[in-house]
Design an enzyme around this catalytic site. Structure first.
Site, PDB file in Angstrom:
ATOM      1  NE  ARG A  15       6.031  -0.068  10.198  1.00 30.79           N
ATOM      2  CZ  ARG A  15       4.889  -0.265   9.564  1.00 30.79           C
ATOM      3  NH1 ARG A  15       4.730   0.201   8.348  1.00 30.79           N
ATOM      4  NH2 ARG A  15       3.911  -0.918  10.148  1.00 30.79           N
ATOM      5  NE  ARG A  25      -4.434  -1.311   9.880  1.00 28.73           N
ATOM      6  CZ  ARG A  25      -3.359  -0.809   9.265  1.00 28.73           C
ATOM      7  NH1 ARG A  25      -3.364   0.428   8.834  1.00 28.73           N
ATOM      8  NH2 ARG A  25      -2.293  -1.545   9.092  1.00 28.73           N
ATOM      9  NE  ARG A  40       7.227  -2.240   6.325  1.00 27.29           N
ATOM     10  CZ  ARG A  40       5.888  -2.270   6.357  1.00 27.29           C
ATOM     11  NH1 ARG A  40       5.191  -1.770   5.359  1.00 27.29           N
ATOM     12  NH2 ARG A  40       5.277  -2.785   7.392  1.00 27.29           N
ATOM     13  NE  ARG A  56       2.084  -4.860  11.417  1.00 27.22           N
ATOM     14  CZ  ARG A  56       3.229  -4.724  10.760  1.00 27.22           C
ATOM     15  NH1 ARG A  56       4.326  -5.290  11.222  1.00 27.22           N
ATOM     16  NH2 ARG A  56       3.261  -4.027   9.645  1.00 27.22           N
ATOM     17  CE  LYS A  83      -1.955  -1.168   3.929  1.00 29.45           C
ATOM     18  NZ  LYS A  83      -1.254  -2.453   4.213  1.00 29.45           N
TER      19      LYS A  83
HETATM   20  P1  ADP Z   1       1.104  -1.783   7.588  1.00 26.77           P
HETATM   21  O1  ADP Z   1       2.238  -1.308   6.777  1.00 26.77           O
HETATM   22  O2  ADP Z   1       1.374  -3.005   8.383  1.00 26.77           O
HETATM   23  O3  ADP Z   1      -0.184  -1.907   6.860  1.00 26.77           O
HETATM   24  P2  ADP Z   1       0.630   0.751   8.992  1.00 26.77           P
HETATM   25  O4  ADP Z   1       1.853   1.560   8.903  1.00 26.77           O
HETATM   26  O5  ADP Z   1      -0.516   1.117   8.136  1.00 26.77           O
HETATM   27  O6  ADP Z   1       1.001  -0.789   8.787  1.00 26.77           O
HETATM   28  O7  ADP Z   1       0.138   0.676  10.491  1.00 26.77           O
HETATM   29  C1  ADP Z   1       1.010   0.330  11.531  1.00 26.77           C
HETATM   30  C2  ADP Z   1       0.228   0.200  12.840  1.00 26.77           C
HETATM   31  O8  ADP Z   1      -0.411   1.460  13.130  1.00 26.77           O
HETATM   32  C3  ADP Z   1      -0.931  -0.801  12.820  1.00 26.77           C
HETATM   33  O9  ADP Z   1      -0.496  -2.124  13.116  1.00 26.77           O
HETATM   34  C4  ADP Z   1      -1.827  -0.229  13.913  1.00 26.77           C
HETATM   35  O10 ADP Z   1      -1.320  -0.498  15.207  1.00 26.77           O
HETATM   36  C5  ADP Z   1      -1.691   1.273  13.680  1.00 26.77           C
HETATM   37  N1  ADP Z   1      -2.695   1.777  12.708  1.00 26.77           N
HETATM   38  C6  ADP Z   1      -2.449   2.326  11.491  1.00 26.77           C
HETATM   39  N2  ADP Z   1      -3.570   2.701  10.878  1.00 26.77           N
HETATM   40  C7  ADP Z   1      -4.584   2.361  11.725  1.00 26.77           C
HETATM   41  C8  ADP Z   1      -6.005   2.461  11.648  1.00 26.77           C
HETATM   42  N3  ADP Z   1      -6.628   2.987  10.570  1.00 26.77           N
HETATM   43  N4  ADP Z   1      -6.732   2.000  12.710  1.00 26.77           N
HETATM   44  C9  ADP Z   1      -6.129   1.471  13.785  1.00 26.77           C
HETATM   45  N5  ADP Z   1      -4.801   1.346  13.927  1.00 26.77           N
HETATM   46  C10 ADP Z   1      -4.020   1.780  12.899  1.00 26.77           C
HETATM   47  P1  ADP Z   2       2.195  -1.865   3.189  1.00 29.86           P
HETATM   48  O1  ADP Z   2       2.163  -0.356   3.182  1.00 29.86           O
HETATM   49  O2  ADP Z   2       0.986  -2.472   2.558  1.00 29.86           O
HETATM   50  O3  ADP Z   2       2.480  -2.438   4.543  1.00 29.86           O
HETATM   51  P2  ADP Z   2       4.747  -1.565   1.777  1.00 29.86           P
HETATM   52  O4  ADP Z   2       4.456  -0.735   0.582  1.00 29.86           O
HETATM   53  O5  ADP Z   2       5.437  -0.921   2.921  1.00 29.86           O
HETATM   54  O6  ADP Z   2       3.398  -2.316   2.267  1.00 29.86           O
HETATM   55  O7  ADP Z   2       5.590  -2.840   1.267  1.00 29.86           O
HETATM   56  C1  ADP Z   2       6.076  -3.827   2.190  1.00 29.86           C
HETATM   57  C2  ADP Z   2       7.508  -4.223   1.782  1.00 29.86           C
HETATM   58  O8  ADP Z   2       7.435  -4.975   0.545  1.00 29.86           O
HETATM   59  C3  ADP Z   2       8.428  -3.059   1.505  1.00 29.86           C
HETATM   60  O9  ADP Z   2       9.734  -3.400   1.949  1.00 29.86           O
HETATM   61  C4  ADP Z   2       8.376  -2.860  -0.017  1.00 29.86           C
HETATM   62  O10 ADP Z   2       9.609  -2.345  -0.526  1.00 29.86           O
HETATM   63  C5  ADP Z   2       8.132  -4.289  -0.501  1.00 29.86           C
HETATM   64  N1  ADP Z   2       7.246  -4.349  -1.672  1.00 29.86           N
HETATM   65  C6  ADP Z   2       6.166  -3.578  -1.942  1.00 29.86           C
HETATM   66  N2  ADP Z   2       5.568  -3.934  -3.108  1.00 29.86           N
HETATM   67  C7  ADP Z   2       6.278  -4.987  -3.582  1.00 29.86           C
HETATM   68  C8  ADP Z   2       6.154  -5.816  -4.758  1.00 29.86           C
HETATM   69  N3  ADP Z   2       5.165  -5.639  -5.639  1.00 29.86           N
HETATM   70  N4  ADP Z   2       7.068  -6.799  -4.915  1.00 29.86           N
HETATM   71  C9  ADP Z   2       8.055  -7.009  -4.007  1.00 29.86           C
HETATM   72  N5  ADP Z   2       8.229  -6.252  -2.892  1.00 29.86           N
HETATM   73  C10 ADP Z   2       7.350  -5.255  -2.664  1.00 29.86           C
END
Ligand code: ADP
Ligand code: ADP
Ligand code: ZN
Length: 217
Positions: free
Chosen positions: A161, A88, A127, A172, A14
């Site tokens: 992170r 979420r 990551r 998660r 995302k």
């Molecule tokens: P990911 O990359 O795993 O999708 P995010 O960076 O979006 O993670 O979120 C990291 C953490 O921040 C989540 O595991 C949760 O604890 C909190 N968080 C983020 N967005 C939300 C939301 N919309 N509602 C509740 N908690 C959230």
């Molecule tokens: P999210 O925001 O959904 O948690 P991220 O965009 O942070 O996901 O991506 C999670 C990890 O996977 C990062 O280290 C990113 O560089 C890698 N990644 C994202 N998209 C791809 C893809 N299409 N193929 C391989 N690795 C990816």
């Protein structure tokens, strides 16, 4: 410009695609994860509590994240929002609809980034992010061009992170399936959902996302 939600489990890609849309289309990424990570460094009692919840891999309360998004939206003009990691829960989805309505904006598309759960451990444990601009990297699939230096902003503040451990990822994922995945059906029923293959390489995913926006935006 269209308003879009990127939906998918942790590691689906995302943030990566949101940043692309910012660069390529001048859209605005609204990541509640980034907002919460900023709040946790604020030194306040709220920040400390948020940090604990995040590091356990649980969801922060709806009121906190709805408040953060509400503040951001009321400070912005126009549209072109990419909601990354929000909503979420169904309560957050309803709150978003009300906020957009109040601004005279609408939701144009919800893009589900579908991945195989088995790839998520490698995605998450490899990551690293830029502490300065939030750019997202990966040890093998997307390293910085120069080791230790952010491609996007030149910062050397690259970090992992605290919640990107295999242990926290389990929690998660549970939270995702219990509380977030119902949104897939919810947005399907509203006629807004499109699913893209999140297992494809980043450019191919980017092209699929772009095609959805061109069709729906
Ligand atoms: P990911 O990359 O795993 O999708 P995010 O960076 O979006 O993670 O979120 C990291 C953490 O921040 C989540 O595991 C949760 O604890 C909190 N968080 C983020 N967005 C939300 C939301 N919309 N509602 C509740 N908690 C959230
Ligand atoms: P999210 O925001 O959904 O948690 P991220 O965009 O942070 O996901 O991506 C999670 C990890 O996977 C990062 O280290 C990113 O560089 C890698 N990644 C994202 N998209 C791809 C893809 N299409 N193929 C391989 N690795 C990816
Ligand atoms: Zn950077």
């Amino acid at each position: 410009m269209p308003n879009v939600i990127l939906l998918g489990p942790p590691g689906a890609g995302k943030g990566t695609q949101a940043k692309r849309l910012e660069d390529e289309r001048g859209m605005v990424q609204l990541s509640t994860g980034d907002m919460l990570r900023a709040a946790r460094t604020s030194g306040t009692e709220m920040g400390r509590r948020v940090a604990e919840v995040m590091d356990r891999g649980e969801l922060v309360t709806d009121d906190i994240v709805i408040g953060l998004i509400g503040e951001r939206l009321s400070a912005s003009q126009g549209g072109g929002f990419i909601f990354d990691g929000f909503p979420r829960t169904l309560k957050q989805a309803d709150a978003l609809a009300a906020l957009l309505d109040r601004m005279g904006q609408r939701l144009d598309a919800v893009i589900e980034m579908q991945v195989d759960d088995a790839v998520l451990v490698a995605r998450i444990t490899g990551r690293y992010i830029c502490g300065s601009c939030g750019a997202v990297y990966h040890d093998t699939t997307r390293p910085t061009r120069v080791a230790g230096v952010c491609d996007a902003c030149g910062s050397t503040d690259l970090r992992r992170r605290a919640d990107d451990t295999e242990e926290a990822l389990k929690q998660r994922l549970l939270e995702y399936y219990k509380k977030t995945s119902p949104l897939i059906g919810y947005y399907y029923a509203k006629g807004l959902l499109t699913t893209v293959d999140g297992l494809a390489d980043m450019d191919a995913v980017g092209a699929a996302v772009a095609a959805v926006l061109d069709r729906r935006g």
